[in-house]
Write a protein that holds these residues in place. Structure first.
Motif, PDB file in Angstrom:
ATOM      1  N   GLU A  61     -66.474 100.531-116.932  1.00  0.00           N
ATOM      2  CA  GLU A  61     -65.812  99.583-116.024  1.00  0.00           C
ATOM      3  C   GLU A  61     -64.657  98.894-116.715  1.00  0.00           C
ATOM      4  N   ARG A  62     -63.633  98.688-115.925  1.00  0.00           N
ATOM      5  CA  ARG A  62     -62.494  97.894-116.380  1.00  0.00           C
ATOM      6  C   ARG A  62     -62.746  96.439-115.979  1.00  0.00           C
ATOM      7  N   ALA A  63     -61.946  95.895-115.095  1.00  0.00           N
ATOM      8  CA  ALA A  63     -62.123  94.482-114.737  1.00  0.00           C
ATOM      9  C   ALA A  63     -63.481  94.242-114.083  1.00  0.00           C
ATOM     10  N   PRO A  64     -64.102  93.091-114.351  1.00  0.00           N
ATOM     11  CA  PRO A  64     -63.660  92.055-115.299  1.00  0.00           C
ATOM     12  C   PRO A  64     -64.297  92.187-116.680  1.00  0.00           C
ATOM     13  N   TYR A  65     -64.991  93.316-116.960  1.00  0.00           N
ATOM     14  CA  TYR A  65     -65.761  93.426-118.198  1.00  0.00           C
ATOM     15  C   TYR A  65     -65.047  94.197-119.298  1.00  0.00           C
ATOM     16  N   TRP A  66     -64.200  95.174-118.919  1.00  0.00           N
ATOM     17  CA  TRP A  66     -63.481  95.992-119.885  1.00  0.00           C
ATOM     18  C   TRP A  66     -64.463  96.619-120.875  1.00  0.00           C
ATOM     19  N   ASP A  67     -65.388  97.374-120.348  1.00  0.00           N
ATOM     20  CA  ASP A  67     -66.482  97.930-121.148  1.00  0.00           C
ATOM     21  C   ASP A  67     -66.704  99.393-120.772  1.00  0.00           C
ATOM     22  N   ALA A  68     -66.251 100.299-121.629  1.00  0.00           N
ATOM     23  CA  ALA A  68     -66.423 101.729-121.372  1.00  0.00           C
ATOM     24  C   ALA A  68     -67.883 102.148-121.442  1.00  0.00           C
ATOM     25  N   ASN A  69     -68.728 101.318-122.072  1.00  0.00           N
ATOM     26  CA  ASN A  69     -70.146 101.645-122.217  1.00  0.00           C
ATOM     27  C   ASN A  69     -70.986 101.177-121.035  1.00  0.00           C
ATOM     28  N   ALA A  70     -70.415 100.417-120.107  1.00  0.00           N
ATOM     29  CA  ALA A  70     -71.185  99.957-118.946  1.00  0.00           C
ATOM     30  C   ALA A  70     -71.731 101.167-118.191  1.00  0.00           C
ATOM     31  N   ARG A  71     -72.944 101.039-117.682  1.00  0.00           N
ATOM     32  CA  ARG A  71     -73.613 102.141-117.007  1.00  0.00           C
ATOM     33  C   ARG A  71     -74.170 101.688-115.658  1.00  0.00           C
ATOM     34  N   GLY A  72     -74.296 102.641-114.733  1.00  0.00           N
ATOM     35  CA  GLY A  72     -74.842 102.336-113.424  1.00  0.00           C
ATOM     36  C   GLY A  72     -76.345 102.122-113.479  1.00  0.00           C
ATOM     37  N   SER A  73     -76.849 101.274-112.575  1.00  0.00           N
ATOM     38  CA  SER A  73     -78.281 100.968-112.579  1.00  0.00           C
ATOM     39  C   SER A  73     -78.741 100.540-111.194  1.00  0.00           C
ATOM     40  N   PHE A  74     -79.876 101.083-110.762  1.00  0.00           N
ATOM     41  CA  PHE A  74     -80.598 100.512-109.624  1.00  0.00           C
ATOM     42  C   PHE A  74     -81.603  99.513-110.193  1.00  0.00           C
ATOM     43  N   ILE A  75     -81.590  98.310-109.652  1.00  0.00           N
ATOM     44  CA  ILE A  75     -82.491  97.251-110.111  1.00  0.00           C
ATOM     45  C   ILE A  75     -83.328  96.774-108.930  1.00  0.00           C
ATOM     46  N   GLY A  76     -84.638  96.779-109.106  1.00  0.00           N
ATOM     47  CA  GLY A  76     -85.518  96.266-108.057  1.00  0.00           C
ATOM     48  C   GLY A  76     -86.195  97.337-107.233  1.00  0.00           C
TER      49      GLY A  76
END
Length: 217
Positions: A61-76
């Protein structure tokens, strides 16, 4: 001023490829759109997808985190959640992500006077209603969802001297319709967003570890 995201329509495309095999086959047989069929499923689920959240960071993800390591997740996820819930949560997750960008922009520039929606997602009435309910603000939809192409064409007209200024484009964008927020849905989404907004930071260390594992394949 703006904020880019890596995860918009591509999230819906991923949901279609992973969960929409039946809808793809139905669309091929009928000449329709698998996205419309999947949207119809999501339409039957209440806002908030019965407590299912989706972090849409399938492509970093770019904005607002600027983190190439961010990953998708289902929570709950629970046994009560089915495909329609996952589709709805995916659509809502994309808009929650846009809302987080909007929050960052508001800190810099203040509240928006107008919100306009364009791009492929603007062809989905459900997605547009989710947008206006989460933002709690009227959303205006131009007749053409291809605003980038229209802007590029206007630059050409300006270069040729056919129009007086770049700002004059504002007088030449016909509007199709306006979506109005449902106050009950907005209040609910606002409460749900408080959880969504904390999940990235809670999971960030694990995203980094998983990204390292994935790169080491």
């Amino acid at each position: 001023m703006g904020g880019p995201t890596n995860n918009g329509g591509i999230v819906f495309q991923w949901l279609k490829e992973v969960l929409g095999e039946k809808e793809v086959q139905q669309a091929l047989a009928s000449g329709g759109s698998p996205y419309d069929l999947l949207t119809q499923l999501a339409q039957g689920v209440k806002p908030g997808a019965d407590g299912l959240l989706f972090l849409p960071f399938l492509n970093g993800e770019r904005a607002p985190y600027w983190d190439a390591n961010a990953r998708g997740s289902f929570i709950g996820l629970t046994l009560s959640h089915q495909k329609p819930h996952m589709i709805r949560a995916g659509l809502e997750g994309v808009i929650f992500s846009m809302y987080s960008i909007g929050e960052a922009l508001e800190r810099l520039a203040g509240s928006p006077a107008n919100i306009f929606a364009s791009g492929g997602f603007a062809r989905s009435p459900l997605w547009l209603q989710i947008l206006t309910d989460i933002f709690g603000h009227e959303v205006q939809v131009p007749v053409s969802h291809q605003s980038s192409a229209w802007g590029a064409a206007w630059f050409g007209l300006y270069a040729l001297g056919e129009v007086s200024s770049l700002s004059a484009i504002k007088e030449s964008i016909p509007m199709k319709e306006t979506y109005t927020p449902n106050s009950v849905n907005h209040d609910f989404y606002n409460e749900l967003y408080q959880t969504y907004s904390q999940l990235y930071f809670a999971l960030k260390p694990h995203f980094s570890e998983l990204a390292t594992l994935q790169r080491g394949k």
